[in-house]
Design a protein around this motif. Structure first.
Motif, PDB file in Angstrom:
ATOM      1  N   THR A  78      60.001 -83.095  34.114  1.00 38.59           N
ATOM      2  CA  THR A  78      61.743 -83.134  34.054  1.00 38.59           C
ATOM      3  C   THR A  78      61.709 -83.280  35.627  1.00 38.59           C
ATOM      4  O   THR A  78      63.576 -84.868  35.510  1.00 38.59           O
ATOM      5  N   GLU A 108      67.591 -79.322  30.148  1.00 37.06           N
ATOM      6  CA  GLU A 108      67.325 -79.343  31.162  1.00 37.06           C
ATOM      7  C   GLU A 108      66.934 -80.829  31.714  1.00 37.06           C
ATOM      8  O   GLU A 108      67.522 -80.344  33.471  1.00 37.06           O
ATOM      9  N   LYS A 126      61.496 -78.800  35.842  1.00 37.61           N
ATOM     10  CA  LYS A 126      61.347 -77.259  35.299  1.00 37.61           C
ATOM     11  C   LYS A 126      60.125 -77.133  34.557  1.00 37.61           C
ATOM     12  O   LYS A 126      59.825 -75.422  34.107  1.00 37.61           O
ATOM     13  N   GLY A 227      62.831 -73.537  38.418  1.00 38.92           N
ATOM     14  CA  GLY A 227      61.841 -74.050  38.326  1.00 38.92           C
ATOM     15  C   GLY A 227      60.694 -74.025  39.207  1.00 38.92           C
ATOM     16  O   GLY A 227      60.468 -73.376  40.128  1.00 38.92           O
TER      17      GLY A 227
END
Lengths: 433, 433
Positions: A78, A108, A126, A227
């Motif tokens: 991500t 995300e 993430k 995260g």
């Protein structure tokens, strides 16, 4: 590249690391680069995209459809995906995101896009491995195997409550050495470093460097795990910060490198040169103003480059030390005590240099008065330059402005003018004109 | 610190991370720092030692016996242990090493001390987890449990032949997801990045940053596995390199920080100021030499600070871009093509600036000839300054000298003198005197 058959070329490139392919593509022309990218499968090309030179990546992205970009982005973690999307023009961003098929990935990415640039949120990914405190070691290993598929590298395993609140960590080592039936709650390490999502990225880098961390979890204000940030992003950040400071100190405003176009380089360099031009005109006006007073001491004018150079050099030195100290968080004590120390330091340096200058002027010109006036002025100029070099970055820092802009041309130019003014003024006083 | 009882203090400090205790000790006086260090157990204090400010660590080590240092060193990973030992005076090094009880640790430290500073060998640690290709997964997990005790963090597991030759790697993830009876030879990843022991440390940093590695194995010329380098050492290295370059650009020779003594700071700053003094005297001699020629054009002298400032700024800008390009390995093409590009760039910048200077002189002085002479000289000075700024770092780099010393005062001073000389010379030509 041109001559080879697709299949041979593909086989050849499959042997390379994506970072190496990216380097090769940086050298090719745009058409060739896009040709190669379309040839390779999206797992490799997505990684290549993250490593490409920014200018070239921008051009490549322009030549891919929304769907193609979405496919690339789908393959990426991500944090890298967000980096790519952020380089697209506003209106395309939305379209590309809509084309992402994996709903979770899409959500995300949308979340990460909401965090402000320069914060922990903008740096984090993430992807992470987390376990609930209620799990057993055996259950944990099973779940981790599933989660780990998605995570490129497992650094730490984060332990959370059922409300997703971060309460500790585990290493794979801990898991391997624990008994299968043990509960996570009994074996986890509660001592875990973390940062909040709105923490400044430079602060995150400091924490990770200080505690030698390879990954750090990011939480919100309620300690909910959001995260994690990995050290490779910090390494990139440190390099960028260092380059930015270095360029600012050298009088280069924008992020450029030696391969950029002449126009881009001009845009980065010209503003500071203009500042220098205005400073030079200021020096001219001062010298013209003192012209009449020094009809009998023309020699004084010939020392202005020396005075200007010394004022500039001392200013840059003292500001660089302060800027670096601020970056490392080791500027302690009050501004006044800093200024006092710099005054002593500059006075010592100034006296040593003035002694040699005095000897030179005295021996070559035979005028003790002039020699004395020039030398005393030099000491004063050096002290003032040191004080300005110390004060300005401290002042900017207090105001929340990056003190790095205070080094380089800014300090040099202002110290040039002030130094020359002070020089003539003191010389006039001493020579009694 | 003084007032508290030993036990309370110890309990209080036990709560802190060693990096934080080190920061506290940096603030205390020597006696207090040693008192605290002797109070804590050697597992914590050894870590604290590695984090202490260098000057303070030196003093603390002086106050510990050989035996005490050996005990601290025993607790550390080999790379950190070597760092500490290297700070001791030659003769003490041997004595401390002899006091180390663990024979293996002793031998490893002795080996690491033989590698030259600035190479991969000097950065690496002996602690790593390795498995032989002939082992099974189950046997492997058993052995790793034992080896992992000694290794603070398991990054990668290196796979070697029975001759200790590196042939691949495994992640803990691979091991966990593999079946117990599988052979390592069947599951390892043969694609492994490595560096040789005599590789330059900056090169290692580049490789690790490029491939986003968190650890890299170090081998000898026969690919025998010798040790590994972890990313935290690279982060420290990158920070140091950046600081060094920044300080060089600012005219600071030695590694100093704002808390160092005035004498240390003087030693770091004075050499460059002397260079500036000599440059200034050079400028004086040039100006005096042209004194007679310009009796009717006194105004020319008042523009020397402007000319010197522009020459200095342009030189610093162009050299900084080259130095940074060299550091990132992206200066491609021949020196000639670089110089040609810089010439065009400098000419463009110079023309723009000269245009404004021409207007200023023309409007305020009303002398077209003088304005023209000054402006043309400015363009020439900027071009020459840019060429020198580009050439010098490229030349130094070719000769194997750190190009970073070319930025800052060195370029500024030489460009100052050359710029002023060129300025008067061209002005003389144009005005026909």
């Amino acid at each position: 590249v041109e001559g080879q058959k697709n299949k041979d070329l593909k086989e050849l490139l499959d042997e390379f690391h994506y970072a190496d392919i990216a380097e090769i593509l940086d050298e090719l022309n745009l058409e060739q680069a896009i040709y190669v990218i379309k040839l390779l499968d999206s797992e490799t090309t997505s990684d290549i995209l993250t490593e490409l030179d920014e200018d070239i990546r921008e051009k490549v992205l322009k030549n891919l459809s929304d769907k193609e970009i979405a496919e690339e982005v789908e393959e990426l973690d991500t944090d890298d995906a967000v980096d790519i999307i952020q380089e697209l023009p506003e209106e395309r961003q939305q379209e590309v995101i809509e084309q992402i098929e994996d709903e979770e990935h899409k959500e995300e990415i949308k979340e990460l896009l909401t965090y402000e640039d320069g914060t922990a949120g903008a740096l984090m990914a993430k992807e992470l491995v987390k376990v609930y405190e209620t799990w057993t070691v055996a259950g944990c290993l099973r779940k981790i195997r599933a989660q780990a598929e998605e995570v490129t590298r497992v650094h730490s395993i984060y332990v959370v409550t059922k409300e997703e609140k971060l309460i500790g960590r585990l290493s794979l080592k801990n898991l391997i050495t624990a008994k299968n039936e043990q509960k996570i709650a009994d074996i986890y390490i509660s001592n875990v470093d973390y940062v909040t999502v709105d923490e400044e990225d430079e602060e995150v880098a400091k924490v990770m460097a200080k505690y030698d961390l390879e990954a750090i979890p990011v939480v919100d204000e309620n300690k909910k795990l959001l995260g994690r940030i990995t050290i490779d992003d910090i390494v990139d950040l440190l390099k960028e910060e260092a380059e930015k400071d270095y360029q600012l100190a050298a009088g280069i405003t924008q992020d450029v490198d030696s391969d950029d176009s002449i126009l881009e380089l001009t845009r980065a360099r010209l503003p500071w040169l203009f500042l220098g031009l205005i400073g030079g005109i200021g020096a001219f006006i001062i010298m013209e103003g003192f012209q009449e007073s020094f009809n009998h001491y023309k020699v004084l004018f010939f020392f202005t480059p020396l005075i200007a150079a010394m004022a500039g050099n001392v200013g840059v030195q003292s500001s660089a030390i302060i800027v670096q100290g601020l970056a490392n968080d080791d500027v302690k004590g009050s501004i006044n005590s800093r200024l006092f120390k710099e005054m002593l330091l500059a006075a010592l340096n100034g006296l040593i240099l003035a002694f040699f200058l005095f000897l030179f002027v005295w021996v070559t010109k035979g005028e003790v008065n002039t020699a004395f006036a020039i030398s005393v002025s030099l000491v004063a100029v050096i002290i003032v330059a040191g004080l300005i070099g110390t004060f300005v970055p401290l002042f900017l820092d207090k105001r929340g402005i990056d003190p790095a802009i205070a080094t380089g041309p800014f300090i040099t130019t202002s110290n040039d003018i002030l130094g020359i003014l002070l020089y003539f003024w003191i010389a006039k006083l001493i020579l009694g004109i």
